[in-house]
Motif scaffolding. Structure first.
Motif, PDB file in Angstrom:
ATOM      1  N   LEU A 108     -60.003  26.258  12.584  1.00 10.74           N
ATOM      2  CA  LEU A 108     -59.989  25.175  11.600  1.00 10.74           C
ATOM      3  C   LEU A 108     -60.642  25.638  10.300  1.00 10.74           C
ATOM      4  O   LEU A 108     -60.129  25.386   9.205  1.00 10.74           O
ATOM      5  N   LYS A 109     -61.773  26.322  10.446  1.00 14.56           N
ATOM      6  CA  LYS A 109     -62.475  26.822   9.260  1.00 14.56           C
ATOM      7  C   LYS A 109     -61.570  27.768   8.469  1.00 14.56           C
ATOM      8  O   LYS A 109     -61.429  27.647   7.251  1.00 14.56           O
ATOM      9  N   ASP A 110     -60.940  28.701   9.160  1.00 15.27           N
ATOM     10  CA  ASP A 110     -60.055  29.677   8.498  1.00 15.27           C
ATOM     11  C   ASP A 110     -58.893  28.995   7.786  1.00 15.27           C
ATOM     12  O   ASP A 110     -58.295  29.562   6.874  1.00 15.27           O
ATOM     13  N   ASN A 111     -58.528  27.798   8.248  1.00 14.87           N
ATOM     14  CA  ASN A 111     -57.418  27.067   7.637  1.00 14.87           C
ATOM     15  C   ASN A 111     -57.889  25.949   6.694  1.00 14.87           C
ATOM     16  O   ASN A 111     -57.097  25.056   6.354  1.00 14.87           O
ATOM     17  N   ASN A 112     -59.165  26.022   6.310  1.00 11.70           N
ATOM     18  CA  ASN A 112     -59.739  25.020   5.393  1.00 11.70           C
ATOM     19  C   ASN A 112     -59.562  23.598   5.900  1.00 11.70           C
ATOM     20  O   ASN A 112     -59.307  22.676   5.130  1.00 11.70           O
ATOM     21  N   ALA A 113     -59.666  23.457   7.217  1.00 10.20           N
ATOM     22  CA  ALA A 113     -59.542  22.127   7.816  1.00 10.20           C
ATOM     23  C   ALA A 113     -60.876  21.739   8.445  1.00 10.20           C
ATOM     24  O   ALA A 113     -61.690  22.594   8.785  1.00 10.20           O
ATOM     25  N   ARG A 114     -61.069  20.435   8.581  1.00  9.76           N
ATOM     26  CA  ARG A 114     -62.295  19.929   9.195  1.00  9.76           C
ATOM     27  C   ARG A 114     -62.017  19.516  10.634  1.00  9.76           C
ATOM     28  O   ARG A 114     -60.964  18.933  10.919  1.00  9.76           O
ATOM     29  N   ALA A 115     -62.982  19.807  11.500  1.00  5.59           N
ATOM     30  CA  ALA A 115     -62.902  19.385  12.905  1.00  5.59           C
ATOM     31  C   ALA A 115     -63.288  17.911  12.957  1.00  5.59           C
ATOM     32  O   ALA A 115     -64.459  17.565  12.991  1.00  5.59           O
ATOM     33  N   TYR A 116     -62.292  17.046  12.956  1.00  5.98           N
ATOM     34  CA  TYR A 116     -62.530  15.623  12.742  1.00  5.98           C
ATOM     35  C   TYR A 116     -63.363  14.985  13.846  1.00  5.98           C
ATOM     36  O   TYR A 116     -64.120  14.042  13.599  1.00  5.98           O
ATOM     37  N   THR A 117     -63.221  15.455  15.072  1.00  2.05           N
ATOM     38  CA  THR A 117     -63.887  14.756  16.186  1.00  2.05           C
ATOM     39  C   THR A 117     -65.389  15.046  16.267  1.00  2.05           C
ATOM     40  O   THR A 117     -66.102  14.304  16.947  1.00  2.05           O
ATOM     41  N   VAL A 118     -65.852  16.114  15.603  1.00  2.00           N
ATOM     42  CA  VAL A 118     -67.283  16.437  15.687  1.00  2.00           C
ATOM     43  C   VAL A 118     -68.085  15.305  15.042  1.00  2.00           C
ATOM     44  O   VAL A 118     -67.933  15.042  13.845  1.00  2.00           O
ATOM     45  N   GLY A 119     -68.883  14.621  15.860  1.00  2.00           N
ATOM     46  CA  GLY A 119     -69.687  13.511  15.360  1.00  2.00           C
ATOM     47  C   GLY A 119     -68.950  12.173  15.353  1.00  2.00           C
ATOM     48  O   GLY A 119     -69.532  11.151  14.999  1.00  2.00           O
ATOM     49  N   TYR A 120     -67.686  12.167  15.780  1.00  2.00           N
ATOM     50  CA  TYR A 120     -66.940  10.903  15.820  1.00  2.00           C
ATOM     51  C   TYR A 120     -67.448  10.053  16.984  1.00  2.00           C
ATOM     52  O   TYR A 120     -67.310  10.436  18.144  1.00  2.00           O
ATOM     53  N   ASN A 121     -68.069   8.935  16.677  1.00  2.00           N
ATOM     54  CA  ASN A 121     -68.751   8.112  17.701  1.00  2.00           C
ATOM     55  C   ASN A 121     -69.671   8.956  18.574  1.00  2.00           C
ATOM     56  O   ASN A 121     -69.842   8.670  19.762  1.00  2.00           O
ATOM     57  N   GLY A 122     -70.221  10.009  17.988  1.00  2.00           N
ATOM     58  CA  GLY A 122     -71.137  10.879  18.726  1.00  2.00           C
ATOM     59  C   GLY A 122     -70.456  11.953  19.550  1.00  2.00           C
ATOM     60  O   GLY A 122     -71.132  12.715  20.251  1.00  2.00           O
ATOM     61  N   TYR A 123     -69.122  12.070  19.472  1.00  2.00           N
ATOM     62  CA  TYR A 123     -68.439  13.126  20.237  1.00  2.00           C
ATOM     63  C   TYR A 123     -68.884  14.486  19.686  1.00  2.00           C
ATOM     64  O   TYR A 123     -68.860  14.698  18.476  1.00  2.00           O
ATOM     65  N   PRO A 124     -69.300  15.417  20.581  1.00  2.00           N
ATOM     66  CA  PRO A 124     -69.957  16.639  20.066  1.00  2.00           C
ATOM     67  C   PRO A 124     -69.060  17.825  19.715  1.00  2.00           C
ATOM     68  O   PRO A 124     -69.583  18.815  19.203  1.00  2.00           O
ATOM     69  N   TYR A 125     -67.778  17.782  19.983  1.00  2.00           N
ATOM     70  CA  TYR A 125     -66.964  19.002  19.885  1.00  2.00           C
ATOM     71  C   TYR A 125     -65.710  18.823  19.029  1.00  2.00           C
ATOM     72  O   TYR A 125     -65.285  17.703  18.752  1.00  2.00           O
ATOM     73  N   ALA A 126     -65.119  19.977  18.690  1.00  2.00           N
ATOM     74  CA  ALA A 126     -63.875  20.005  17.909  1.00  2.00           C
ATOM     75  C   ALA A 126     -62.648  19.797  18.787  1.00  2.00           C
ATOM     76  O   ALA A 126     -61.564  19.496  18.287  1.00  2.00           O
ATOM     77  N   THR A 127     -62.812  20.025  20.089  1.00  2.00           N
ATOM     78  CA  THR A 127     -61.696  19.828  21.026  1.00  2.00           C
ATOM     79  C   THR A 127     -62.155  18.944  22.180  1.00  2.00           C
ATOM     80  O   THR A 127     -63.353  18.827  22.459  1.00  2.00           O
ATOM     81  N   CYS A 128     -61.192  18.358  22.859  1.00  2.00           N
ATOM     82  CA  CYS A 128     -61.422  17.780  24.181  1.00  2.00           C
ATOM     83  C   CYS A 128     -60.690  18.698  25.155  1.00  2.00           C
ATOM     84  O   CYS A 128     -59.582  19.169  24.848  1.00  2.00           O
ATOM     85  N   ALA A 129     -61.317  18.953  26.294  1.00  2.00           N
ATOM     86  CA  ALA A 129     -60.745  19.862  27.285  1.00  2.00           C
ATOM     87  C   ALA A 129     -60.807  19.165  28.635  1.00  2.00           C
ATOM     88  O   ALA A 129     -61.874  18.975  29.203  1.00  2.00           O
ATOM     89  N   SER A 130     -59.651  18.756  29.126  1.00  2.00           N
ATOM     90  CA  SER A 130     -59.594  17.869  30.286  1.00  2.00           C
ATOM     91  C   SER A 130     -58.874  18.576  31.426  1.00  2.00           C
ATOM     92  O   SER A 130     -57.665  18.798  31.368  1.00  2.00           O
ATOM     93  N   VAL A 131     -59.654  18.963  32.443  1.00  2.00           N
ATOM     94  CA  VAL A 131     -59.153  19.814  33.530  1.00  2.00           C
ATOM     95  C   VAL A 131     -58.800  18.960  34.762  1.00  2.00           C
ATOM     96  O   VAL A 131     -59.601  18.124  35.189  1.00  2.00           O
ATOM     97  N   ASN A 132     -57.619  19.183  35.300  1.00  2.00           N
ATOM     98  CA  ASN A 132     -57.156  18.609  36.582  1.00  2.00           C
ATOM     99  C   ASN A 132     -57.232  17.084  36.630  1.00  2.00           C
ATOM    100  O   ASN A 132     -56.373  16.422  36.069  1.00  2.00           O
ATOM    101  N   ASP A 133     -58.254  16.514  37.293  1.00  2.00           N
ATOM    102  CA  ASP A 133     -58.310  15.053  37.410  1.00  2.00           C
ATOM    103  C   ASP A 133     -58.904  14.394  36.164  1.00  2.00           C
ATOM    104  O   ASP A 133     -59.005  13.164  36.116  1.00  2.00           O
ATOM    105  N   VAL A 134     -59.309  15.173  35.180  1.00  2.00           N
ATOM    106  CA  VAL A 134     -59.803  14.576  33.932  1.00  2.00           C
ATOM    107  C   VAL A 134     -58.597  14.166  33.095  1.00  2.00           C
ATOM    108  O   VAL A 134     -57.689  14.967  32.848  1.00  2.00           O
ATOM    109  N   ILE A 135     -58.593  12.895  32.703  1.00  2.00           N
ATOM    110  CA  ILE A 135     -57.479  12.335  31.947  1.00  2.00           C
ATOM    111  C   ILE A 135     -57.600  12.737  30.480  1.00  2.00           C
ATOM    112  O   ILE A 135     -56.620  13.147  29.849  1.00  2.00           O
TER     113      ILE A 135
END
Ligand code: MF3
Ligand code: CO
Length: 250
Positions: free
Chosen positions: A48-75
């Motif tokens: 995102l940085k290399d593409n001059n984009a902002r990681a929108y989810t960081v800090g969104y309602n306290g969400y800590p990361y730029a991605t969500c990673a949902s494995v197997n039974d995680v929706i």
């Protein structure tokens, strides 16, 4: 209030959409046994940085990361983790980028190495649900027409549609009006208008639709422990039909 976007604004939104699409193209070749979702997160932050984009989810309602990673039974809304992915897992990576003040939002499920037929079928049908929904996302149709296509395809394959997490308008914000579940009846719900930009993002469970949230306040899982998959695009409703702003080749 639903903010309709002009043709020029939709053109401006393509940049964020393309960045999100390019990110998914890039990680498709990266996801294999031994790689962790934290590795993917760190790649996302750099990308995102290399593409001059902002990681929108960081800090969104306290969400800590730029991605969500949902494995197997995680929706959805799983936290990236240093734990290596293993052969047979399925993982949904969701990313939201802001570029030039506009948002692009797309989630995609990936197989880690060889996966079971059960997992492969779930992923295929979930992706089909997304594209069947998009086909119905034309001016004059109602959201119920779109979501009926999604729901009926999932259910005729023996799966269920998650009700608790919603699709949403997208623009200057990630979550704009309207929002709507991925189930519906033909002819019901709000009418699709030229200039709407919105997500279609079915979360489909191999088992029942019920969802629980972990103590971290985010990680949403299937209550019955069954597998879950998700494919999400940001689309624009235009007079010439839907434009998939986050389209990629995976
Ligand atoms: N793509 C997700 C959505 O459709 C992004 C939300 S992740 C959050 O709402 F953690 F930031 F909320
Ligand atoms: Co979304």
């Amino acid at each position: 209030m639903i903010t309709l976007k002009s043709k020029a604004e939709i053109e401006q939104m393509r940049k964020a959409g393309r960045i999100v699409a390019a990110f998914h193209q890039a990680i498709a070749g990266m996801i294999r046994p031994g790689v962790s979702t934290l590795d993917i997160e760190l790649f996302a932050v750099r990308f995102l940085k290399d593409n001059n984009a902002r990681a929108y989810t960081v800090g969104y309602n306290g969400y800590p990361y730029a991605t969500c990673a949902s494995v197997n039974d995680v929706i959805a809304h799983g936290f990236p983790s240093p734990k290596p992915l293993k052969e047979g897992d399925i993982v949904t990576i969701d990313i939201v980028a802001e570029a030039d003040g506009w948002i692009g939002d797309s989630a995609w499920s990936y197989a880690v190495g060889e996966v079971s037929k059960e997992a492969r079928d779930l992923m295929r049908v979930t992706k089909e649900c997304l594209y069947l929904g998009i086909e119905k996302a034309v001016v004059g149709n109602r959201i119920g027409d779109v979501m009926h296509a999604v729901q009926s395809h999932a259910e005729r394959n023996g799966y269920s549609v998650v009700r608790d997490l919603l699709g949403h308008g997208v623009g200057r914000e990630m979550h704009e009006e309207p929002n709507y579940p991925h189930v519906g009846k033909p002819g019901k719900g709000f009418r699709l208008k030229e200039g709407m930009v919105m997500t279609i993002e079915p979360m489909i469970n191999a088992g029942k639709a019920f969802m629980t949230v972990d103590a971290d306040g985010w990680t949403a899982r299937t209550a019955d422990g069954s597998l879950s998959a998700q494919y999400e695009h940001t689309i624009a409703i235009t007079a010439d039909g839907p434009i998939i702003l986050t389209e990629q080749k995976n």
